[in-house]
Design a protein around this motif. Structure first.
Motif, PDB file in Angstrom:
ATOM      1  N   GLU A 487       0.862  -1.175   0.000  1.00  0.00           N
ATOM      2  CA  GLU A 487       0.000   0.000   0.000  1.00  0.00           C
ATOM      3  C   GLU A 487       0.902   1.229   0.000  1.00  0.00           C
ATOM      4  O   GLU A 487       1.465   1.611   1.030  1.00  0.00           O
ATOM      5  CB  GLU A 487      -0.902  -0.012   1.235  1.00  0.00           C
ATOM      6  N   ILE A 488       1.047   1.866  -1.149  1.00  0.00           N
ATOM      7  CA  ILE A 488       1.962   2.997  -1.325  1.00  0.00           C
ATOM      8  C   ILE A 488       1.142   4.246  -1.633  1.00  0.00           C
ATOM      9  O   ILE A 488       0.284   4.220  -2.521  1.00  0.00           O
ATOM     10  CB  ILE A 488       2.978   2.708  -2.451  1.00  0.00           C
ATOM     11  N   GLN A 489       1.416   5.305  -0.895  1.00  0.00           N
ATOM     12  CA  GLN A 489       0.652   6.530  -1.099  1.00  0.00           C
ATOM     13  C   GLN A 489       1.343   7.517  -2.045  1.00  0.00           C
ATOM     14  O   GLN A 489       0.687   8.168  -2.859  1.00  0.00           O
ATOM     15  CB  GLN A 489       0.397   7.219   0.253  1.00  0.00           C
ATOM     16  N   VAL A 490       2.667   7.668  -1.921  1.00  0.00           N
ATOM     17  CA  VAL A 490       3.392   8.688  -2.680  1.00  0.00           C
ATOM     18  C   VAL A 490       4.569   8.049  -3.409  1.00  0.00           C
ATOM     19  O   VAL A 490       5.279   7.202  -2.849  1.00  0.00           O
ATOM     20  CB  VAL A 490       3.902   9.812  -1.751  1.00  0.00           C
ATOM     21  N   ILE A 491       4.771   8.465  -4.653  1.00  0.00           N
ATOM     22  CA  ILE A 491       5.874   7.960  -5.482  1.00  0.00           C
ATOM     23  C   ILE A 491       6.710   9.147  -5.947  1.00  0.00           C
ATOM     24  O   ILE A 491       6.182  10.128  -6.470  1.00  0.00           O
ATOM     25  CB  ILE A 491       5.353   7.193  -6.710  1.00  0.00           C
ATOM     26  N   LEU A 492       8.021   9.038  -5.760  1.00  0.00           N
ATOM     27  CA  LEU A 492       8.972  10.049  -6.230  1.00  0.00           C
ATOM     28  C   LEU A 492       9.892   9.363  -7.232  1.00  0.00           C
ATOM     29  O   LEU A 492      10.678   8.489  -6.869  1.00  0.00           O
ATOM     30  CB  LEU A 492       9.769  10.617  -5.058  1.00  0.00           C
ATOM     31  N   SER A 493       9.795   9.772  -8.502  1.00  0.00           N
ATOM     32  CA  SER A 493      10.511   9.055  -9.565  1.00  0.00           C
ATOM     33  C   SER A 493      11.421   9.989 -10.347  1.00  0.00           C
ATOM     34  O   SER A 493      11.083  11.156 -10.613  1.00  0.00           O
ATOM     35  CB  SER A 493       9.506   8.412 -10.525  1.00  0.00           C
ATOM     36  N   ASP A 494      12.571   9.450 -10.738  1.00  0.00           N
ATOM     37  CA  ASP A 494      13.455  10.153 -11.660  1.00  0.00           C
ATOM     38  C   ASP A 494      12.792  10.210 -13.040  1.00  0.00           C
ATOM     39  O   ASP A 494      11.906   9.405 -13.355  1.00  0.00           O
ATOM     40  CB  ASP A 494      14.802   9.415 -11.730  1.00  0.00           C
ATOM     41  N   GLN A 495      13.229  11.153 -13.887  1.00  0.00           N
ATOM     42  CA  GLN A 495      12.660  11.269 -15.227  1.00  0.00           C
ATOM     43  C   GLN A 495      13.421  10.439 -16.251  1.00  0.00           C
ATOM     44  O   GLN A 495      12.821   9.741 -17.055  1.00  0.00           O
ATOM     45  CB  GLN A 495      12.640  12.742 -15.663  1.00  0.00           C
ATOM     46  N   ARG A 496      14.730  10.468 -16.213  1.00  0.00           N
ATOM     47  CA  ARG A 496      15.529   9.791 -17.234  1.00  0.00           C
ATOM     48  C   ARG A 496      15.992   8.446 -16.695  1.00  0.00           C
ATOM     49  O   ARG A 496      16.933   8.365 -15.907  1.00  0.00           O
ATOM     50  CB  ARG A 496      16.719  10.654 -17.650  1.00  0.00           C
ATOM     51  N   SER A 501      10.754   6.639 -19.445  1.00  0.00           N
ATOM     52  CA  SER A 501      10.874   7.901 -18.731  1.00  0.00           C
ATOM     53  C   SER A 501       9.995   7.891 -17.484  1.00  0.00           C
ATOM     54  O   SER A 501       9.066   7.074 -17.359  1.00  0.00           O
ATOM     55  CB  SER A 501      10.468   9.060 -19.638  1.00  0.00           C
ATOM     56  N   GLY A 502      10.297   8.816 -16.567  1.00  0.00           N
ATOM     57  CA  GLY A 502       9.491   8.906 -15.360  1.00  0.00           C
ATOM     58  C   GLY A 502       8.040   9.228 -15.651  1.00  0.00           C
ATOM     59  O   GLY A 502       7.137   8.678 -15.013  1.00  0.00           O
ATOM     60  N   THR A 503       7.781  10.131 -16.608  1.00  0.00           N
ATOM     61  CA  THR A 503       6.397  10.471 -16.935  1.00  0.00           C
ATOM     62  C   THR A 503       5.668   9.281 -17.549  1.00  0.00           C
ATOM     63  O   THR A 503       4.480   9.066 -17.281  1.00  0.00           O
ATOM     64  CB  THR A 503       6.346  11.681 -17.881  1.00  0.00           C
ATOM     65  N   GLU A 504       6.354   8.487 -18.367  1.00  0.00           N
ATOM     66  CA  GLU A 504       5.730   7.284 -18.933  1.00  0.00           C
ATOM     67  C   GLU A 504       5.418   6.274 -17.826  1.00  0.00           C
ATOM     68  O   GLU A 504       4.336   5.673 -17.795  1.00  0.00           O
ATOM     69  CB  GLU A 504       6.652   6.656 -19.975  1.00  0.00           C
ATOM     70  N   ILE A 517      -0.159   9.419  -5.220  1.00  0.00           N
ATOM     71  CA  ILE A 517       0.324  10.762  -5.551  1.00  0.00           C
ATOM     72  C   ILE A 517       1.683  10.595  -6.217  1.00  0.00           C
ATOM     73  O   ILE A 517       2.609  10.034  -5.639  1.00  0.00           O
ATOM     74  CB  ILE A 517       0.457  11.636  -4.289  1.00  0.00           C
ATOM     75  N   ARG A 518       1.832  11.104  -7.448  1.00  0.00           N
ATOM     76  CA  ARG A 518       2.977  10.782  -8.303  1.00  0.00           C
ATOM     77  C   ARG A 518       3.787  12.055  -8.595  1.00  0.00           C
ATOM     78  O   ARG A 518       3.250  13.028  -9.134  1.00  0.00           O
ATOM     79  CB  ARG A 518       2.478  10.132  -9.598  1.00  0.00           C
ATOM     80  N   ILE A 519       5.076  12.011  -8.268  1.00  0.00           N
ATOM     81  CA  ILE A 519       5.949  13.182  -8.400  1.00  0.00           C
ATOM     82  C   ILE A 519       7.198  12.788  -9.180  1.00  0.00           C
ATOM     83  O   ILE A 519       7.766  11.719  -8.959  1.00  0.00           O
ATOM     84  CB  ILE A 519       6.358  13.725  -7.011  1.00  0.00           C
ATOM     85  N   VAL A 520       7.617  13.670 -10.099  1.00  0.00           N
ATOM     86  CA  VAL A 520       8.872  13.481 -10.832  1.00  0.00           C
ATOM     87  C   VAL A 520       9.935  14.394 -10.223  1.00  0.00           C
ATOM     88  O   VAL A 520       9.684  15.570  -9.946  1.00  0.00           O
ATOM     89  CB  VAL A 520       8.691  13.816 -12.324  1.00  0.00           C
ATOM     90  N   LEU A 521      11.126  13.829 -10.000  1.00  0.00           N
ATOM     91  CA  LEU A 521      12.288  14.583  -9.519  1.00  0.00           C
ATOM     92  C   LEU A 521      13.416  14.351 -10.510  1.00  0.00           C
ATOM     93  O   LEU A 521      13.923  13.240 -10.627  1.00  0.00           O
ATOM     94  CB  LEU A 521      12.695  14.116  -8.122  1.00  0.00           C
ATOM     95  N   GLU A 532       2.252  18.102 -20.526  1.00  0.00           N
ATOM     96  CA  GLU A 532       1.214  17.157 -20.953  1.00  0.00           C
ATOM     97  C   GLU A 532       0.905  16.158 -19.852  1.00  0.00           C
ATOM     98  O   GLU A 532      -0.269  15.838 -19.591  1.00  0.00           O
ATOM     99  CB  GLU A 532       1.671  16.419 -22.212  1.00  0.00           C
ATOM    100  N   ALA A 533       1.951  15.665 -19.156  1.00  0.00           N
ATOM    101  CA  ALA A 533       1.732  14.696 -18.084  1.00  0.00           C
ATOM    102  C   ALA A 533       0.932  15.307 -16.944  1.00  0.00           C
ATOM    103  O   ALA A 533       0.038  14.674 -16.376  1.00  0.00           O
ATOM    104  CB  ALA A 533       3.076  14.177 -17.574  1.00  0.00           C
ATOM    105  N   ILE A 534       1.232  16.559 -16.609  1.00  0.00           N
ATOM    106  CA  ILE A 534       0.485  17.225 -15.541  1.00  0.00           C
ATOM    107  C   ILE A 534      -0.955  17.461 -15.962  1.00  0.00           C
ATOM    108  O   ILE A 534      -1.907  17.228 -15.202  1.00  0.00           O
ATOM    109  CB  ILE A 534       1.173  18.553 -15.164  1.00  0.00           C
ATOM    110  N   ASN A 535      -1.148  17.909 -17.192  1.00  0.00           N
ATOM    111  CA  ASN A 535      -2.505  18.185 -17.672  1.00  0.00           C
ATOM    112  C   ASN A 535      -3.372  16.940 -17.704  1.00  0.00           C
ATOM    113  O   ASN A 535      -4.596  17.008 -17.508  1.00  0.00           O
ATOM    114  CB  ASN A 535      -2.459  18.823 -19.063  1.00  0.00           C
ATOM    115  N   HIS A 536      -2.763  15.787 -17.979  1.00  0.00           N
ATOM    116  CA  HIS A 536      -3.510  14.533 -18.024  1.00  0.00           C
ATOM    117  C   HIS A 536      -3.582  13.846 -16.653  1.00  0.00           C
ATOM    118  O   HIS A 536      -4.113  12.744 -16.545  1.00  0.00           O
ATOM    119  CB  HIS A 536      -2.886  13.573 -19.036  1.00  0.00           C
TER     120      HIS A 536
END
Length: 573
Positions: A487-496, A501-504, A517-521, A532-536
């Motif tokens: 049970e994971i609430q927050v994800i912090l992911s690299d982009q490259r 990619s992190g957004t994919e 809750i999904r965050i890119v760092l 686009e990722a934020i808008n979707h």
């Protein structure tokens, strides 16, 4: 994913002509150059159900797309023909610098098994193939074809062994459809059929609820055959009625035996064919067997294929209604592979809907399949049915399906089909793999995903002071496995990252686990992609490296507060 213009007429590949002159010409030409040639015999599994359930126009379109994929996969090195109704013959030249015949063939199988769209259907085909080589195995077209077909029957569709290369030894064992047709008529009288039993598991706690009886043919010349190899032939020859009756009689007798051994509160699922349901005395015969054996109605559950609902509807409807009136449970098998619609499901109410293994396999890999699986589970629950997922093989699949509110599981994760003795021991044990059903921790859990080990370590040290339960991985594959089982609430992911990619990655997570809750760092910012990722809604925020410790901790704290607020607003189940 392949699509076709719905207004375009299918252009099918040519068939391999009598005497195989085109193939023989290729064999002769390659031999003259002292070259090598591979002949590949490909069979599309369960293709008849496409014609039966979706129509021959869809079937022809499927064959067209498969042919196009095979031609593209050969990349000018050979040719491909249709052979029979649902089979293909592909021929390719080989040289020492090429990949092996096995590798080429597996690549072609992979092309066939890519998702295929012919509106309104999306299909997941499976295929198997046999290989013969020239000059190693033969130098004439007829023998090469014969050896390739014989090898094809020894292949297993799916991930295990979809391609079989002829061993080079001459075999007198009859192979293929003709051998099955000639032997299956007397197989029942020779006691060549057996039943194996595979457990069905409660999603709540891993309790064994029952077993499915699965038939196996122990042929003295063909070896052990799975039903996919011979059921279609049995239906064509009409012996499916005798085989189906035998299965029901054995299942009822086995239910009585287990009850006499002190095991109760279980059921045995038995597959029944359309022809059985069309028999006027089917219900009376079944009830008579159960009454004579002292087996209560809930102990037997009939599994009917989705395609049954579209055949001789009135007679099938009367039979199903009579079975339900007597308390016999019904499971709608292989759901999602045919064309049963909502109206059909309302008219033929089943107790349980069994999701086909192809959806279980693809759920964590394809967003469309994930959406379809979620919709099927929700639809079944709205119609008052339970849902069983077939083909559960990994803990990740199990975790995802549990969180998607699937009710029951069946698959190799809990055991392969076994004989009655071991199956009875499983029933008496009552629970399988209990460690997979322990309650997940209620801590605030943060998942860190970055393919740089030093970055992961630095982030873990930073957030550990805030009391989070931290899970850190350096690959998308590991991250998806953790998401399925925690049970994971927050994800912090690299982009490259190397896999995607992190957004994919987070867009995929949104489909699978929308409440996260999904965050890119990242130190890399493609503004258009991020926007686009934020808008979707794929990501909650995009943060940059290098980071400020205090600000980053505040962002994560706010993310957990956002998750808690979302959960508080969510309607009660």
């Amino acid at each position: 994913m392949s699509t076709l213009d719905p207004d375009a007429a299918p252009v099918l590949l040519p068939r391999l002509g009598a005497g195989h002159p085109a193939l023989q010409a290729m064999v002769t030409s390659v031999a003259a150059r002292n070259g090598r040639l591979m002949v590949l015999h490909i069979d599309i599994e369960q293709f008849a159900s496409i014609n039966q359930n979706m129509g021959t126009e869809v079937g022809d379109a499927v064959l067209q797309i498969v042919g196009q994929r095979l031609r593209a996969g050969l990349a000018g090195r050979g040719e491909v023909w249709r052979h029979g109704s649902d089979e293909f013959v592909a021929v390719a030249t080989l040289d020492e610098k090429d990949h092996s015949a096995q590798q080429i063939s597996e690549a072609l199988i992979a092309l066939i098994e890519q998702p295929l769209t012919i509106l309104p259907y999306t299909l997941l085909l499976t295929a198997k193939a046999g290989i013969s080589l020239s000059p190693e195995h033969a130098t004439d077209a007829s023998t090469l074809l014969q050896l390739a077909e014989a090898s094809m029957w020894r292949a297993s569709p799916g991930a295990d062994a979809p391609v079989y290369v002829h061993s080079g030894r001459t075999s007198r064992t009859p192979q293929g459809e003709r051998a099955i047709s000639s032997q299956i008529v007397g197989a029942l009288a020779r006691n060549e059929f057996t039943l194996r039993y595979q457990p069905k598991i409660s999603a709540r706690d891993g309790r064994v609820l029952g077993m499915e009886a699965l038939i196996r043919w122990q042929s003295p010349t063909l070896g052990e055959l799975l039903p996919e190899r011979f059921i279609r032939t049995a239906e064509r020859l009409g012996v499916i009625l005798q085989i189906g009756d035998w299965m029901i009689e054995r299942a009822v007798a086995q239910a009585r035996e287990w009850r006499e051994q002190g095991v109760d509160d279980f059921f045995i699922g038995v597959n029944v064919s359309t022809l059985q349901l069309l028999q006027p005395g089917f219900v009376e015969h079944l009830l008579g067997l159960m009454q004579h054996a002292g087996v209560p109605a809930p102990a037997i559950v009939l599994e009917i294929n989705e395609s049954v609902l579209n055949n001789d509807a009135h007679i099938v409807f009367q039979t199903i209604r009579a079975l339900r009136r007597e308390g016999i449970g019904l499971t709608l098998d292989n759901f999602g592979t045919g064309d049963a619609n909502l109206r059909t499901l309302v008219r033929y109410p089943a107790d349980t809907l069994k999701i086909d293994r192809s959806f279980t396999k693809a759920a964590l890999l394809d967003s469309r399949e994930t959406a379809i699986l979620r919709a099927m589970i929700a639809m079944a629950h709205q119609l008052g049915m339970k849902v069983i997922a077939n083909g559960v093989e990994t803990e990740a699949q199990l975790g995802f399906l549990r969180r998607t509110d699937c009710d029951y599981f069946q698959g190799y994760l809990f055991g392969e089909p076994v004989e009655a003795g071991p199956a009875g021991q499983v029933l008496r044990a009552r629970h399988l793999r209990p460690e997979l059903f322990t309650t997940t921790r209620a801590d605030q859990t943060l998942l860190l995903v970055d393919d740089e080990e030093n970055v992961l370590n630095a982030l873990a040290r930073l957030f550990r002071r805030d009391g989070y339960r931290i899970l850190a991985v350096n690959s998308v594959r590991e991250a998806l496995a953790l998401l399925a089982t925690n049970e994971i609430q927050v994800i912090l992911s690299d982009q490259r990252m190397s896999e995607m990619s992190g957004t994919e990655f987070l867009a995929q997570v949104k489909m699978l686990y929308p409440d996260t809750i999904r965050i890119v760092l990242s130190g890399y910012a493609d503004l258009a992609t991020v926007t686009e990722a934020i808008n979707h809604g794929a990501i909650y925020r995009f943060l940059t490296k290098p980071w400020d410790d205090r600000e980053l901790r505040e962002h994560i704290q706010q993310a957990f507060r956002t998750h808690e607020a979302q959960r508080a607003r969510a309607p009660a189940p």
